[in-house]
Scaffold this motif. Sequence first.
Motif, PDB file in Angstrom:
ATOM      1  N   SER A  39       1.027  -1.067   0.468  1.00 26.64           N
ATOM      2  CA  SER A  39       0.103  -0.360  -0.143  1.00 26.64           C
ATOM      3  C   SER A  39       0.974   1.696   0.121  1.00 26.64           C
ATOM      4  O   SER A  39       1.889   1.102   0.261  1.00 26.64           O
ATOM      5  N   ARG A  40       0.403   2.553   0.407  1.00 27.94           N
ATOM      6  CA  ARG A  40       1.221   3.609   0.309  1.00 27.94           C
ATOM      7  C   ARG A  40       2.152   3.371   1.820  1.00 27.94           C
ATOM      8  O   ARG A  40       1.576   3.136   2.777  1.00 27.94           O
ATOM      9  N   PRO A  41       3.181   4.276   2.152  1.00 28.42           N
ATOM     10  CA  PRO A  41       3.742   4.031   2.732  1.00 28.42           C
ATOM     11  C   PRO A  41       2.810   5.144   3.854  1.00 28.42           C
ATOM     12  O   PRO A  41       1.698   5.762   3.798  1.00 28.42           O
ATOM     13  N   GLY A  42       3.048   4.315   5.465  1.00 33.78           N
ATOM     14  CA  GLY A  42       2.412   4.815   6.674  1.00 33.78           C
ATOM     15  C   GLY A  42       1.531   3.709   7.154  1.00 33.78           C
ATOM     16  O   GLY A  42       0.655   3.638   8.284  1.00 33.78           O
ATOM     17  N   TYR A  43       1.568   2.435   5.906  1.00 34.46           N
ATOM     18  CA  TYR A  43       0.520   1.144   6.160  1.00 34.46           C
ATOM     19  C   TYR A  43       1.407   0.254   6.684  1.00 34.46           C
ATOM     20  O   TYR A  43       2.170  -0.160   5.349  1.00 34.46           O
ATOM     21  N   VAL A  44       1.288  -0.928   7.002  1.00 34.74           N
ATOM     22  CA  VAL A  44       1.876  -1.754   7.173  1.00 34.74           C
ATOM     23  C   VAL A  44       0.783  -3.216   7.595  1.00 34.74           C
ATOM     24  O   VAL A  44      -0.487  -3.182   8.228  1.00 34.74           O
ATOM     25  N   ASN A  45       0.967  -4.158   7.392  1.00 32.27           N
ATOM     26  CA  ASN A  45       0.631  -5.751   8.425  1.00 32.27           C
ATOM     27  C   ASN A  45       1.452  -5.727   9.418  1.00 32.27           C
ATOM     28  O   ASN A  45       2.223  -6.003   9.604  1.00 32.27           O
ATOM     29  N   LEU A  46       1.131  -7.029  10.273  1.00 35.01           N
ATOM     30  CA  LEU A  46       1.605  -7.231  11.319  1.00 35.01           C
ATOM     31  C   LEU A  46       1.123  -8.772  11.883  1.00 35.01           C
ATOM     32  O   LEU A  46       0.222  -9.600  11.890  1.00 35.01           O
ATOM     33  N   GLU A  47       2.713  -9.487  11.587  1.00 30.99           N
ATOM     34  CA  GLU A  47       2.859 -10.255  11.300  1.00 30.99           C
ATOM     35  C   GLU A  47       3.007 -10.833  13.085  1.00 30.99           C
ATOM     36  O   GLU A  47       3.895 -10.748  14.040  1.00 30.99           O
ATOM     37  N   LEU A  48       2.065 -12.092  13.848  1.00 32.96           N
ATOM     38  CA  LEU A  48       2.263 -12.562  15.068  1.00 32.96           C
ATOM     39  C   LEU A  48       3.553 -13.524  14.804  1.00 32.96           C
ATOM     40  O   LEU A  48       3.590 -14.823  13.736  1.00 32.96           O
ATOM     41  N   ILE A  49       4.425 -13.142  15.468  1.00 35.90           N
ATOM     42  CA  ILE A  49       5.855 -14.058  16.059  1.00 35.90           C
ATOM     43  C   ILE A  49       5.604 -14.423  17.234  1.00 35.90           C
ATOM     44  O   ILE A  49       6.401 -15.413  17.740  1.00 35.90           O
ATOM     45  N   LYS A  50       5.506 -13.685  18.558  1.00 36.84           N
ATOM     46  CA  LYS A  50       4.904 -14.571  19.742  1.00 36.84           C
ATOM     47  C   LYS A  50       3.731 -13.981  20.635  1.00 36.84           C
ATOM     48  O   LYS A  50       3.567 -12.632  19.875  1.00 36.84           O
ATOM     49  N   ARG A  51       3.075 -15.159  21.123  1.00 39.29           N
ATOM     50  CA  ARG A  51       1.377 -14.425  21.927  1.00 39.29           C
ATOM     51  C   ARG A  51       2.340 -14.678  23.339  1.00 39.29           C
ATOM     52  O   ARG A  51       2.645 -15.360  23.364  1.00 39.29           O
ATOM     53  N   GLY A  52       1.808 -13.800  24.387  1.00 37.16           N
ATOM     54  CA  GLY A  52       1.811 -14.015  25.329  1.00 37.16           C
ATOM     55  C   GLY A  52       1.524 -14.601  26.531  1.00 37.16           C
ATOM     56  O   GLY A  52       0.475 -15.396  26.130  1.00 37.16           O
ATOM     57  N   ARG A  53       1.513 -14.900  27.508  1.00 36.25           N
ATOM     58  CA  ARG A  53       0.561 -15.424  28.376  1.00 36.25           C
ATOM     59  C   ARG A  53      -0.727 -15.082  28.132  1.00 36.25           C
ATOM     60  O   ARG A  53      -1.940 -15.423  28.673  1.00 36.25           O
ATOM     61  N   ILE A  54      -1.169 -13.994  28.509  1.00 35.17           N
ATOM     62  CA  ILE A  54      -2.149 -12.927  28.438  1.00 35.17           C
ATOM     63  C   ILE A  54      -3.177 -12.510  27.509  1.00 35.17           C
ATOM     64  O   ILE A  54      -1.472 -11.513  27.504  1.00 35.17           O
ATOM     65  N   CYS A  55      -3.302 -12.287  26.762  1.00 28.37           N
ATOM     66  CA  CYS A  55      -3.880 -11.862  25.717  1.00 28.37           C
ATOM     67  C   CYS A  55      -5.659 -11.849  25.878  1.00 28.37           C
ATOM     68  O   CYS A  55      -6.683 -11.829  26.512  1.00 28.37           O
ATOM     69  N   SER A  56      -6.138 -10.155  25.547  1.00 22.56           N
ATOM     70  CA  SER A  56      -7.349  -9.688  25.163  1.00 22.56           C
ATOM     71  C   SER A  56      -8.069 -10.442  24.395  1.00 22.56           C
ATOM     72  O   SER A  56      -7.516 -10.830  23.373  1.00 22.56           O
ATOM     73  N   LYS A  57      -9.636 -10.693  25.044  1.00 19.25           N
ATOM     74  CA  LYS A  57     -10.374 -11.195  23.517  1.00 19.25           C
ATOM     75  C   LYS A  57     -10.388 -10.468  22.466  1.00 19.25           C
ATOM     76  O   LYS A  57     -10.659 -10.779  21.248  1.00 19.25           O
ATOM     77  N   PHE A  58     -10.258  -9.521  22.072  1.00 18.62           N
ATOM     78  CA  PHE A  58     -10.169  -8.234  21.013  1.00 18.62           C
ATOM     79  C   PHE A  58      -9.369  -9.446  20.192  1.00 18.62           C
ATOM     80  O   PHE A  58      -8.731  -9.068  18.197  1.00 18.62           O
ATOM     81  N   MET A  59      -7.741  -9.237  20.139  1.00 16.55           N
ATOM     82  CA  MET A  59      -6.402 -10.006  19.603  1.00 16.55           C
ATOM     83  C   MET A  59      -6.636 -11.006  19.037  1.00 16.55           C
ATOM     84  O   MET A  59      -6.352 -12.125  18.079  1.00 16.55           O
ATOM     85  N   ILE A  60      -7.345 -12.218  19.898  1.00 18.47           N
ATOM     86  CA  ILE A  60      -7.289 -13.450  20.204  1.00 18.47           C
ATOM     87  C   ILE A  60      -8.714 -13.690  18.947  1.00 18.47           C
ATOM     88  O   ILE A  60      -8.408 -13.997  17.890  1.00 18.47           O
ATOM     89  N   GLN A  61      -9.492 -12.629  19.113  1.00 15.04           N
ATOM     90  CA  GLN A  61     -10.584 -13.186  17.525  1.00 15.04           C
ATOM     91  C   GLN A  61     -10.256 -12.857  16.446  1.00 15.04           C
ATOM     92  O   GLN A  61     -10.390 -12.840  15.855  1.00 15.04           O
ATOM     93  N   SER A  62      -9.042 -12.371  16.317  1.00 12.49           N
ATOM     94  CA  SER A  62      -8.812 -11.006  15.269  1.00 12.49           C
ATOM     95  C   SER A  62      -7.712 -11.303  14.654  1.00 12.49           C
ATOM     96  O   SER A  62      -6.623 -11.041  13.190  1.00 12.49           O
ATOM     97  N   VAL A  63      -6.689 -12.657  14.865  1.00 15.21           N
ATOM     98  CA  VAL A  63      -5.730 -13.461  14.729  1.00 15.21           C
ATOM     99  C   VAL A  63      -5.856 -14.149  13.152  1.00 15.21           C
ATOM    100  O   VAL A  63      -7.298 -15.166  14.247  1.00 15.21           O
ATOM    101  N   VAL A  64      -5.300 -14.268  12.101  1.00 17.40           N
ATOM    102  CA  VAL A  64      -6.482 -14.388  11.037  1.00 17.40           C
ATOM    103  C   VAL A  64      -4.651 -16.079  10.495  1.00 17.40           C
ATOM    104  O   VAL A  64      -3.964 -15.050  10.837  1.00 17.40           O
ATOM    105  N   PRO A  65      -5.214 -16.685   9.974  1.00 23.63           N
ATOM    106  CA  PRO A  65      -3.868 -17.218   9.252  1.00 23.63           C
ATOM    107  C   PRO A  65      -3.846 -16.806   7.653  1.00 23.63           C
ATOM    108  O   PRO A  65      -4.621 -16.407   7.077  1.00 23.63           O
ATOM    109  N   VAL A  66      -2.253 -17.174   7.280  1.00 27.22           N
ATOM    110  CA  VAL A  66      -2.532 -16.250   6.097  1.00 27.22           C
ATOM    111  C   VAL A  66      -1.284 -17.972   5.470  1.00 27.22           C
ATOM    112  O   VAL A  66       0.218 -17.582   5.817  1.00 27.22           O
ATOM    113  N   GLY A  67      -1.718 -18.392   4.335  1.00 23.96           N
ATOM    114  CA  GLY A  67      -0.718 -19.158   4.628  1.00 23.96           C
ATOM    115  C   GLY A  67       0.127 -20.373   6.051  1.00 23.96           C
ATOM    116  O   GLY A  67      -0.896 -20.371   6.608  1.00 23.96           O
ATOM    117  N   ASP A  68       1.114 -19.649   6.078  1.00 19.91           N
ATOM    118  CA  ASP A  68       2.002 -20.264   7.539  1.00 19.91           C
ATOM    119  C   ASP A  68       2.162 -19.665   8.640  1.00 19.91           C
ATOM    120  O   ASP A  68       1.987 -20.164   9.103  1.00 19.91           O
TER     121      ASP A  68
END
Length: 252
Positions: A86-115
Amino acid sequence: MMMGNHELVTIRRKLALVEEEIWNAGMGYQGTILTGSRAEGAFMKGSDSDRMTIDKRVVVICPHDDSSITPDITNKTVFVMRDANSRPGYVNLELIKRGRICSKFMIQSVVPVGDLHFISSEMYRRSVTESLSDKFKIKMDVNGQLISWLTPKVGYDTDFVHAFICNSWPKEADEWVNRPRLHGWPDKGLIDQKIQCGCYLVPVGDKTSPDTFLQWRISFVTAERNLIHSFCHVQFLVYCLFKYLKNRYLPG
């Protein structure tokens, strides 16, 4: 539009910072940053009072950073910025480590893209909106990343946005650091201070992009607020005048 003198503007800013400290004293996993016209020290009809809520359990790192998990983020969820096509200033966020305590918002929003796994800005924003609407029993409007709660009794809108923090300065903003400055503002000390502020990631995509599902916008709200606070009073009045004219004649 009535801004008042320099002393009055300074008092408004101090009150906003005190309010911010009070909110942060008891927020637990959340942090608050006050932005918008009122945090800048302005007060005019239609002034906005924006409130950014930071999830302290999450941290975002830049791809050029050392990817090792440092002790201060051992228990946190970690995302890394990736190209969003996209234009500069926008990024995608790849999950590389899940913490011990997570918000339900985050858990509900993580999606797989390939591996890999990414967090969807659209799903995250929708999850937050639905939760706040149910919790406070109020009608909330979603406009980009903003969740607006109209408060007619006090004469301004309160806009809420949830965000993640990144403690590094993204390469997309390097041009601002190195650009020529003919009048010496901001000076090197102020620039270095802004770099230390890092940035934030808010759940909104590039409106010109055909697919915004995963896109997050890079935000520099604290750096912007501090730069405005560095204005002399005349500069601040001119800034407010242009802001007023923009809101009046160029809405949206």
